[in-house]
Structure formats: structure tokens, C-alpha cells
Write a protein that holds these residues in place. Sequence first.
Motif, PDB file in Angstrom:
ATOM      1  N   GLU A   1      -4.366  31.467  55.559  1.00  0.00           N
ATOM      2  CA  GLU A   1      -5.045  31.778  54.292  1.00  0.00           C
ATOM      3  C   GLU A   1      -5.246  30.543  53.418  1.00  0.00           C
ATOM      4  O   GLU A   1      -5.812  30.637  52.323  1.00  0.00           O
ATOM      5  CB  GLU A   1      -4.221  32.819  53.510  1.00  0.00           C
ATOM      6  CG  GLU A   1      -4.183  34.199  54.142  1.00  0.00           C
ATOM      7  CD  GLU A   1      -5.528  34.919  54.063  1.00  0.00           C
ATOM      8  OE1 GLU A   1      -6.204  34.800  53.041  1.00  0.00           O
ATOM      9  OE2 GLU A   1      -5.899  35.582  55.056  1.00  0.00           O
TER      10      GLU A   1
ATOM     11  N   ALA B   1      -5.276  30.989  37.377  1.00  0.00           N
ATOM     12  CA  ALA B   1      -5.691  30.239  38.563  1.00  0.00           C
ATOM     13  C   ALA B   1      -5.238  28.777  38.426  1.00  0.00           C
ATOM     14  O   ALA B   1      -5.278  28.217  37.333  1.00  0.00           O
ATOM     15  CB  ALA B   1      -7.203  30.304  38.724  1.00  0.00           C
TER      16      ALA B   1
ATOM     17  N   LYS C   1       5.791  38.622  53.031  1.00  0.00           N
ATOM     18  CA  LYS C   1       4.412  38.196  53.311  1.00  0.00           C
ATOM     19  C   LYS C   1       3.417  38.447  52.181  1.00  0.00           C
ATOM     20  O   LYS C   1       2.412  37.756  52.071  1.00  0.00           O
ATOM     21  CB  LYS C   1       3.937  38.938  54.573  1.00  0.00           C
ATOM     22  CG  LYS C   1       3.437  38.017  55.659  1.00  0.00           C
ATOM     23  CD  LYS C   1       3.059  38.818  56.899  1.00  0.00           C
ATOM     24  CE  LYS C   1       1.572  39.096  56.952  1.00  0.00           C
ATOM     25  NZ  LYS C   1       1.216  39.911  58.131  1.00  0.00           N
ATOM     26  N   ASN C   2       3.698  39.441  51.332  1.00  0.00           N
ATOM     27  CA  ASN C   2       2.737  39.799  50.291  1.00  0.00           C
ATOM     28  C   ASN C   2       2.521  38.714  49.253  1.00  0.00           C
ATOM     29  O   ASN C   2       1.511  38.712  48.551  1.00  0.00           O
ATOM     30  CB  ASN C   2       3.174  41.093  49.606  1.00  0.00           C
ATOM     31  CG  ASN C   2       3.206  42.236  50.591  1.00  0.00           C
ATOM     32  OD1 ASN C   2       4.243  42.477  51.202  1.00  0.00           O
ATOM     33  ND2 ASN C   2       2.095  42.889  50.813  1.00  0.00           N
TER      34      ASN C   2
ATOM     35  N   SER D   1      -3.215  33.824  47.105  1.00  0.00           N
ATOM     36  CA  SER D   1      -4.591  33.617  47.543  1.00  0.00           C
ATOM     37  C   SER D   1      -5.581  34.293  46.594  1.00  0.00           C
ATOM     38  O   SER D   1      -6.545  33.674  46.136  1.00  0.00           O
ATOM     39  CB  SER D   1      -4.742  34.150  48.968  1.00  0.00           C
ATOM     40  OG  SER D   1      -6.099  34.185  49.332  1.00  0.00           O
ATOM     41  N   LEU D   2      -5.323  35.562  46.262  1.00  0.00           N
ATOM     42  CA  LEU D   2      -6.244  36.304  45.390  1.00  0.00           C
ATOM     43  C   LEU D   2      -6.297  35.699  43.992  1.00  0.00           C
ATOM     44  O   LEU D   2      -7.346  35.669  43.353  1.00  0.00           O
ATOM     45  CB  LEU D   2      -5.836  37.779  45.316  1.00  0.00           C
ATOM     46  CG  LEU D   2      -6.147  38.604  46.563  1.00  0.00           C
ATOM     47  CD1 LEU D   2      -5.387  39.920  46.541  1.00  0.00           C
ATOM     48  CD2 LEU D   2      -7.643  38.865  46.690  1.00  0.00           C
ATOM     49  N   LYS D   3      -5.159  35.190  43.500  1.00  0.00           N
ATOM     50  CA  LYS D   3      -5.110  34.614  42.154  1.00  0.00           C
ATOM     51  C   LYS D   3      -5.491  33.127  42.140  1.00  0.00           C
ATOM     52  O   LYS D   3      -5.516  32.502  41.092  1.00  0.00           O
ATOM     53  CB  LYS D   3      -3.699  34.757  41.571  1.00  0.00           C
ATOM     54  CG  LYS D   3      -3.324  36.157  41.164  1.00  0.00           C
ATOM     55  CD  LYS D   3      -4.145  36.694  40.002  1.00  0.00           C
ATOM     56  CE  LYS D   3      -3.751  36.104  38.653  1.00  0.00           C
ATOM     57  NZ  LYS D   3      -4.448  36.767  37.534  1.00  0.00           N
ATOM     58  N   GLU D   4      -5.725  32.578  43.337  1.00  0.00           N
ATOM     59  CA  GLU D   4      -6.073  31.155  43.473  1.00  0.00           C
ATOM     60  C   GLU D   4      -5.044  30.253  42.806  1.00  0.00           C
ATOM     61  O   GLU D   4      -5.384  29.316  42.066  1.00  0.00           O
ATOM     62  CB  GLU D   4      -7.481  30.909  42.913  1.00  0.00           C
ATOM     63  CG  GLU D   4      -8.541  31.636  43.737  1.00  0.00           C
ATOM     64  CD  GLU D   4      -9.898  31.709  43.051  1.00  0.00           C
ATOM     65  OE1 GLU D   4     -10.152  30.891  42.154  1.00  0.00           O
ATOM     66  OE2 GLU D   4     -10.688  32.585  43.425  1.00  0.00           O
TER      67      GLU D   4
ATOM     68  N   LEU E   1       5.428  40.994  41.447  1.00  0.00           N
ATOM     69  CA  LEU E   1       4.103  40.616  41.930  1.00  0.00           C
ATOM     70  C   LEU E   1       2.984  41.026  40.970  1.00  0.00           C
ATOM     71  O   LEU E   1       2.019  40.289  40.796  1.00  0.00           O
ATOM     72  CB  LEU E   1       3.874  41.195  43.330  1.00  0.00           C
ATOM     73  CG  LEU E   1       4.450  40.320  44.453  1.00  0.00           C
ATOM     74  CD1 LEU E   1       5.962  40.274  44.413  1.00  0.00           C
ATOM     75  CD2 LEU E   1       3.994  40.788  45.810  1.00  0.00           C
TER      76      LEU E   1
ATOM     77  N   ALA F   1      -0.822  36.941  49.825  1.00  0.00           N
ATOM     78  CA  ALA F   1      -2.024  37.619  49.330  1.00  0.00           C
ATOM     79  C   ALA F   1      -2.164  37.420  47.819  1.00  0.00           C
ATOM     80  O   ALA F   1      -3.267  37.158  47.317  1.00  0.00           O
ATOM     81  CB  ALA F   1      -1.963  39.114  49.656  1.00  0.00           C
ATOM     82  N   VAL F   2      -1.052  37.507  47.103  1.00  0.00           N
ATOM     83  CA  VAL F   2      -1.090  37.328  45.642  1.00  0.00           C
ATOM     84  C   VAL F   2      -1.549  35.906  45.295  1.00  0.00           C
ATOM     85  O   VAL F   2      -2.441  35.712  44.467  1.00  0.00           O
ATOM     86  CB  VAL F   2       0.296  37.634  45.015  1.00  0.00           C
ATOM     87  CG1 VAL F   2       0.331  37.240  43.545  1.00  0.00           C
ATOM     88  CG2 VAL F   2       0.627  39.115  45.161  1.00  0.00           C
TER      89      VAL F   2
ATOM     90  N   MET G   1       0.093  38.927  39.178  1.00  0.00           N
ATOM     91  CA  MET G   1      -1.314  39.346  39.265  1.00  0.00           C
ATOM     92  C   MET G   1      -1.924  39.458  37.875  1.00  0.00           C
ATOM     93  O   MET G   1      -3.074  39.108  37.654  1.00  0.00           O
ATOM     94  CB  MET G   1      -1.435  40.705  39.976  1.00  0.00           C
ATOM     95  CG  MET G   1      -1.278  40.673  41.477  1.00  0.00           C
ATOM     96  SD  MET G   1      -2.281  39.468  42.334  1.00  0.00           S
ATOM     97  CE  MET G   1      -3.846  40.271  42.509  1.00  0.00           C
TER      98      MET G   1
END
Lengths: 114, 136
Positions: A90, A46, A57-58, A64-67, A37, A61-62, A41
Motif C-alpha cells: 500500500e 494528512a 493490519k487495519n 493509507s486512507l488518511k494519507e 482508529l 488502511a487508516v 480517522m
Amino acid sequence: MEKVNLKQLTDDLGFACLAGESLNEVYPESAYVSDLLSDVMGKAQAGMLWVTSQIHKNIIAVASLKELSAIVVVNERTPAPELIEHAKAEGVIVLASNLPAFETAGKLYNYLDK
Amino acid sequence: MKLQYEIQGGDFSAAGRASSEVKKTLKQLNISPQVIRKISVALYEAEVNVVAHAFKGDMKVDINPDRIFVKIEDEGPGIKDIAKAMEEGFSTATDEVRQMGFGAGMGLPNIKRNTDEMRLTSVMGEGTTLEMMVKF
């Protein structure tokens, strides 16, 4: 190179869409393959597709945050319903490939290189 | 603008929540997408570090017109050798954490690369404090 949308790509490469809408409005140009991950990151850009065998599930988040434009889960792995719900909440697109990572990446490479 | 979040050690299902909240706020403030992406990476890695290594932590965010300051303090085992921890590839994460794709020893280097200033201090047996700053 003619831009191809994610809906077309998903159909052409035989991926299944597990979560996400409006795939025809997303135009991925490249992809990143990793199960680490922090690697994603740190190095993914993007808009990339993310090819992985991680299904916890994580990854949402990765992505989403990195688009990232979508997650492509490989090897017929089936994410839990909670992951799919989380992805939908999300706005993260999750696709599934029935091939291992190498073949999935190979197909994507050829497809996006056209 | 000041924001504060609690981070629960061991709770991977909630990891990334604080980072996402801060990202949403920065978007509303019209900060450039490139800067927001850098901050998001640093915040996420910092949040995951607390989840993976500490009992609990607390993230304080201070958004100024030209920069963002973040301080993450945790109660946990502390870091024995900070220079070693900063090395790419070094990790003390458990096998369970590694199987999830964390613990590759890339988190702290990722934070370093994506911030303008970073300060890591630790007291063994008490906890770790990470401070970082990113200019807009």
C-alpha cells in the motif's frame, strides 16, 4: 523552521524503518498520538506521523486512507510480517520506536518544534 | 459511474478494501484531495461498522459529475436506538473489537461530519441501511 525529511528524523531519533522507501522525500511537520482508529480517522491531518501501539493490519488502511506520512509503532512492539507486506503493497511507511508512546511523542514534539 | 462491493462481517483483515478502491477511482476522476479525504473517512467508518456489527453487507456507490451517493445495506442485528448510536462515545462493540482500537463511539459522528447528507435506518433483527452523499 527548516524542513526535515523522514530519513533524517528516523536516523536522529533512533527509529527503525520496518517498511517504506524514499523516506528522504517525505517531510512530516506534525504528529498525532492515538490508539483509537476512529480518532485518527476523525482528527489526524494528512501528512502527519501517527504514533500508536496498535500493530494489527487495519492501521495500514487508516494510514493509507488518511494519507499520513508514516506510522510510528512504539514500545518495541513487533508487527507481524503480514502487516509489513501489506504496508509495502500500500506504500505506507512503518517506523518502530523502542520507547513508550509518551517518550516517543516527546522526542518528536521537540524535534519537529525546532 | 456505479460501483458495488461486498463486505464480510467479522473479517477485519479485509476492512478498508472497498474504501480504498473507491478512493483510487475518485483520484482517477480528479476529484479534489480534500473531498476525497472526507469521503474516505466516511466510507471507511461505514465499512468497519458492517465488519464489526453485521453478518454481511453490500456497498453501492454512484458517482455523478457533481456528487457521490453511497448506500450500505447490511444483514445484522440492527440498531435499537439510532439517536443514541449517533452520540459521540456510545458503542455496542465487543471487547475484542475495542482492543483493536475500534468501538470508541466515534464512527457514526465521523460519518456525519464528513458528509453533506447522511441517513441511517434500521430494522431490529434484520439489518441497517446507511445512505450518504458528498458534493464534489
